[in-house]
Design a protein around this motif. Structure first.
Motif, mmCIF file in Angstrom:
data_model
loop_
_atom_site.group_PDB
_atom_site.id
_atom_site.type_symbol
_atom_site.label_atom_id
_atom_site.label_comp_id
_atom_site.label_asym_id
_atom_site.label_seq_id
_atom_site.Cartn_x
_atom_site.Cartn_y
_atom_site.Cartn_z
ATOM 1 N N THR A 1 0.846 -1.201 0.000
ATOM 2 C CA THR A 1 0.000 0.000 0.000
ATOM 3 C C THR A 1 0.875 1.242 0.000
ATOM 4 O O THR A 1 0.608 2.219 -0.711
ATOM 5 C CB THR A 1 -0.941 0.002 1.216
ATOM 6 O OG1 THR A 1 -1.812 -1.128 1.136
ATOM 7 C CG2 THR A 1 -1.788 1.273 1.248
ATOM 8 N N SER B 1 -6.078 -0.946 7.806
ATOM 9 C CA SER B 1 -6.731 -0.890 6.495
ATOM 10 C C SER B 1 -8.252 -0.980 6.601
ATOM 11 O O SER B 1 -8.954 -0.826 5.609
ATOM 12 C CB SER B 1 -6.210 -2.019 5.601
ATOM 13 O OG SER B 1 -6.531 -3.277 6.169
ATOM 14 N N VAL C 1 -12.006 0.068 7.249
ATOM 15 C CA VAL C 1 -12.820 1.288 7.261
ATOM 16 C C VAL C 1 -13.704 1.257 8.502
ATOM 17 O O VAL C 1 -14.438 0.292 8.741
ATOM 18 C CB VAL C 1 -13.671 1.402 5.985
ATOM 19 C CG1 VAL C 1 -14.661 2.561 6.096
ATOM 20 C CG2 VAL C 1 -12.778 1.581 4.763
ATOM 21 N N CYS D 1 -12.704 -4.493 -1.135
ATOM 22 C CA CYS D 1 -11.384 -3.860 -1.114
ATOM 23 C C CYS D 1 -11.328 -2.781 -2.191
ATOM 24 O O CYS D 1 -11.758 -3.008 -3.326
ATOM 25 C CB CYS D 1 -10.284 -4.883 -1.376
ATOM 26 S SG CYS D 1 -9.977 -6.020 -0.013
ATOM 27 N N SER D 2 -10.792 -1.632 -1.815
ATOM 28 C CA SER D 2 -10.640 -0.530 -2.762
ATOM 29 C C SER D 2 -9.416 0.278 -2.349
ATOM 30 O O SER D 2 -9.181 0.473 -1.148
ATOM 31 C CB SER D 2 -11.893 0.361 -2.756
ATOM 32 O OG SER D 2 -11.839 1.314 -3.797
ATOM 33 N N PRO E 1 -6.807 3.162 -1.292
ATOM 34 C CA PRO E 1 -6.929 4.484 -0.673
ATOM 35 C C PRO E 1 -6.237 5.548 -1.517
ATOM 36 O O PRO E 1 -5.358 5.235 -2.330
ATOM 37 C CB PRO E 1 -6.196 4.299 0.657
ATOM 38 C CG PRO E 1 -5.126 3.287 0.341
ATOM 39 C CD PRO E 1 -5.750 2.348 -0.670
ATOM 40 N N LYS F 1 -7.677 7.692 2.412
ATOM 41 C CA LYS F 1 -9.140 7.608 2.444
ATOM 42 C C LYS F 1 -9.679 6.967 1.167
ATOM 43 O O LYS F 1 -9.007 6.958 0.135
ATOM 44 C CB LYS F 1 -9.739 9.009 2.615
ATOM 45 C CG LYS F 1 -9.360 9.674 3.923
ATOM 46 C CD LYS F 1 -9.968 11.074 4.021
ATOM 47 C CE LYS F 1 -9.580 11.734 5.350
ATOM 48 N NZ LYS F 1 -10.160 13.109 5.474
ATOM 49 N N ILE F 2 -10.889 6.465 1.264
ATOM 50 C CA ILE F 2 -11.614 5.957 0.107
ATOM 51 C C ILE F 2 -12.686 6.974 -0.252
ATOM 52 O O ILE F 2 -13.297 7.583 0.633
ATOM 53 C CB ILE F 2 -12.253 4.577 0.416
ATOM 54 C CG1 ILE F 2 -11.167 3.522 0.582
ATOM 55 C CG2 ILE F 2 -13.207 4.154 -0.692
ATOM 56 C CD1 ILE F 2 -11.684 2.136 0.925
ATOM 57 N N TYR G 1 -12.209 -2.577 3.212
ATOM 58 C CA TYR G 1 -10.783 -2.411 3.474
ATOM 59 C C TYR G 1 -10.152 -1.453 2.473
ATOM 60 O O TYR G 1 -10.479 -1.481 1.281
ATOM 61 C CB TYR G 1 -10.065 -3.767 3.386
ATOM 62 C CG TYR G 1 -10.528 -4.731 4.452
ATOM 63 C CD1 TYR G 1 -9.934 -4.757 5.710
ATOM 64 C CD2 TYR G 1 -11.584 -5.605 4.198
ATOM 65 C CE1 TYR G 1 -10.375 -5.628 6.695
ATOM 66 C CE2 TYR G 1 -12.038 -6.479 5.174
ATOM 67 C CZ TYR G 1 -11.420 -6.489 6.428
ATOM 68 O OH TYR G 1 -11.870 -7.341 7.391
ATOM 69 N N LYS G 2 -9.222 -0.655 2.981
ATOM 70 C CA LYS G 2 -8.491 0.292 2.139
ATOM 71 C C LYS G 2 -7.252 -0.400 1.565
ATOM 72 O O LYS G 2 -6.123 -0.158 1.978
ATOM 73 C CB LYS G 2 -8.102 1.525 2.965
ATOM 74 C CG LYS G 2 -9.288 2.358 3.401
ATOM 75 C CD LYS G 2 -8.889 3.556 4.242
ATOM 76 C CE LYS G 2 -8.857 3.197 5.708
ATOM 77 N NZ LYS G 2 -8.719 4.392 6.577
#
Length: 427
Positions: free
Chosen positions: A49, A60, A62, A154-155, A157, A162-163, A180-181
C-alpha cells in the motif's frame, strides 16, 4: 483514428487485437506480491500500500466513523441517483431468480436441483482517477439478493489514506459487511489467502487494470473462483446512415475515458459515417476533463468500413465485444445474428452509459474476447447449484442393472457391488 476499409478475413485477427499485455508480461510481478502476502499477511499489505498507493496506514479497515462521515459528504442529489440505480438493478436481478427444478427421470428415481448462495465473496472496486462506486451496486446488490453472508470489499486508498465517500456510501447502502483500504494485486492476494484482518473469500468479483486481471487469474490457482477475466474496458458500435454521428462519437469517448488501455471500435456500412464520427470525436474530445486519457485510448481505436452487414456481424462475433451498441436499420437481423457479446445496447437513445449506471443490467462484463465463453455478472454468479436425488426400492430396481453393467464395463467392481447388494436385499 485508424480507418480500415473492407479488411480481408485473414487480417481480422491482427486488426482486432487488443492493446493489452499478456499474462506472461506481468505474471512475475503478481506472483511475487502473492507470495509475500501469503507469507507475511498484513505486513505485506502495508508495504505494498505504501509502495503503490503512496500512503502508510496503521489500519486498512474502514471504521463506522468513516462510513458516517462519508454519508455526510455525498450530496443529496447523488444519493438519490444511487438509490434509483440500486432499485433498477434490484428489479432486474430479482427477476433472475429461478425455482427448484424437479423431475422424475424413471419410476422411483427423483432428481432435483436447488441453488445456494456462495457464503463468502470478495468485491474489488477500482479507485484512483475514477472511483467506480457504481460497480458496488452491480456486485453487492445481487450478492445480497443471493443471500451471501459475508461480502468483503477492497478498494485502494488515496494519498490521504481515504476511500472516495461515494464508494463508502454505496457499500454501506448495499449491505457490504467489511470494507478495506487495499488496492491492486495485494487486495486480490489478501482475499485469496486471508490475512490477520482481511478474511479469505470463496469467489472474487470486480474489474481492474491488467495487474488486477492477472492477479484474479492467479487466485484461481489457489482454489478461489473469480467472476471472469475482466480487464480494460472496450466498446464496439455498429452503425449505418440511420445512426446519429454525435451519439456514436459520445459513446466511443465514454469508454475511452476509462483508461489509456481501453479500446473502442466503430464498424459501419457507411463511409460517410466514418468521416462524420471522426469529426465529432475531435470536437467532443477536446472539452473532456479526462482528455489526456481519452486521447491515448482513441489512438488504439478502429473505424472499420464493411460493405455487407452479414460480413460485419461475422467480424463483430469474432471480436466478441464487452459492450455492443447497435444503431442500424436492419436491427432485427443484427440482434438475431449476435453470438458473442457481453451486453447489447439497441437504438440511438440507448447509450452504453445507461448500462453502466441505472438501466438495471449489470456492467461487470467479459472483456478481451472472453464474451465467447463467459457471461456478465448476474444473480447466478453469486450462487451455486446443488443436485439431489432420492431413489426408492422400485427406482433402484428400475436402473440398477444398467448401473451394474456400466460399472463392470469400466472395471469398477465396488461401484457395481454398491448396487448389487441393494438389489439382492430386495429379492
Amino acid at each position: 483514428m485508424n480507418k480500415i476499409y473492407n479488411p480481408k478475413k485473414e487480417n481480422w485477427k491482427a486488426i482486432l487485437e487488443r492493446p493489452t499485455q499478456t499474462v506472461a508480461d506481468i505474471e512475475d510481478t503478481v506472483v511475487s506480491v502473492f507470495n509475500e502476502v501469503k507469507q507475511n499477511g498484513d505486513r505485506a499489505i502495508k508495504k505494498y500500500t505504501s509502495k503503490f498507493d503512496k500512503v502508510s496506514l496503521d489500519s486498512s479497515i474502514v471504521s463506522l466513523e468513516e462510513l458516517s462521515q462519508a454519508e455526510e459528504l455525498v450530496s443529496a442529489e447523488l444519493k438519490e441517483a444511487i438509490q434509483l440505480a440500486k432499485k433498477n438493478i434490484e428489479t432486474f436481478h430479482k427477476a433472475q431468480r429461478t425455482e427448484r427444478v424437479s423431475v422424475q427421470t424413471a419410476n422411483g428415481v427423483n432428481c432435483w436441483q436447488e441453488k445456494r448462495p456462495i457464503q463468502k465473496v470478495g468485491l474489488y472496486i477500482p479507485g484512483g482517477t475514477a472511483p467506480l462506486f457504481s460497480t458496488i451496486l452491480m456486485l453487492a446488490t445481487p450478492a445480497n439478493l443471493a443471500g451471501c453472508t459475508e461480502i468483503v470489499l477492497c478498494s485502494p486508498p488515496n494519498i490521504e489514506g481515504k476511500i472516495n465517500p461515494a464508494i463508502l456510501y454505496a457499500a454501506n447502502l448495499c449491505g457490504v459487511t467489511k470494507i478495506y483500504k487495499v488496492g491492486g494485486i495485494q487486495a486480490i492476494a489478501a482475499m485469496t489467502f486471508g490475512t490477520e484482518t482481511i478474511p479469505q473469500v470463496y469467489k472474487i468479483f470486480g474489474p481492474g487494470n491488467q495487474f488486477v486481471t492477472v492477479a484474479k487469474q492467479i487466485a484461481t490457482k489457489y482454489g478461489v473462483a473469480i467472476d471472469m477475466p475482466a480487464g480494460p474496458s472496450e466498446l464496439l458500435v455498429l452503425a449505418d446512415d440511420t445512426a446519429n454521428a454525435a451519439f456514436v462519437a459520445s459513446d466511443l469517448l465514454s469508454q475511452s475515458e476509462h483508461g489509456t488501455d481501453s479500446q473502442v471500435v466503430l464498424v459501419t456500412t457507411s463511409k460517410e459515417m466514418i468521416e462524420a464520427v471522426e469529426t465529432e470525436v475531435e470536437k467532443q474530445l477536446v472539452v473532456l476533463p479526462r482528455v489526456a486519457i481519452a486521447t491515448k485510448a482513441i489512438a488504439n481505436s478502429k473505424l472499420i468500413y464493411i460493405e455487407e452487414i452479414e460480413t460485419a456481424m461475422q467480424l463483430i462475433n469474432e471480436y466478441a465485444p464487452e459492450h455492443f451498441i447497435v444503431c442500424v436499420k436492419e436491427e432485427d437481423y443484427v440482434l438475431g445474428a449476435i453470438e458473442n457479446a457481453g451486453s447489447v445496447f439497441i437504438g440511438n437513445y440507448t447509450p452504453e452509459s445507461a448500462g453502466d449506471y441505472a438501466s438495471g443490467t449489470n456492467h461487470t462484463l467479459p472483456t478481451n474476447g472472453y464474451a465467447k465463453q463467459y457471461s456478465g455478472v448476474n444473480l447466478d454468479s453469486f450462487m451455486k447449484s446443488i443436485t439431489f436425488q432420492k431413489i426408492s426400492e422400485q427406482g433402484i430396481q428400475e436402473i440398477g442393472v444398467a448401473i451394474e453393467l456400466m460399472a463392470a464395463a469400466e472395471g469398477l467392481q465396488a461401484h457395481k457391488n454398491a448396487v448389487t447388494l441393494r438389489l439382492k436385499s430386495l429379492e
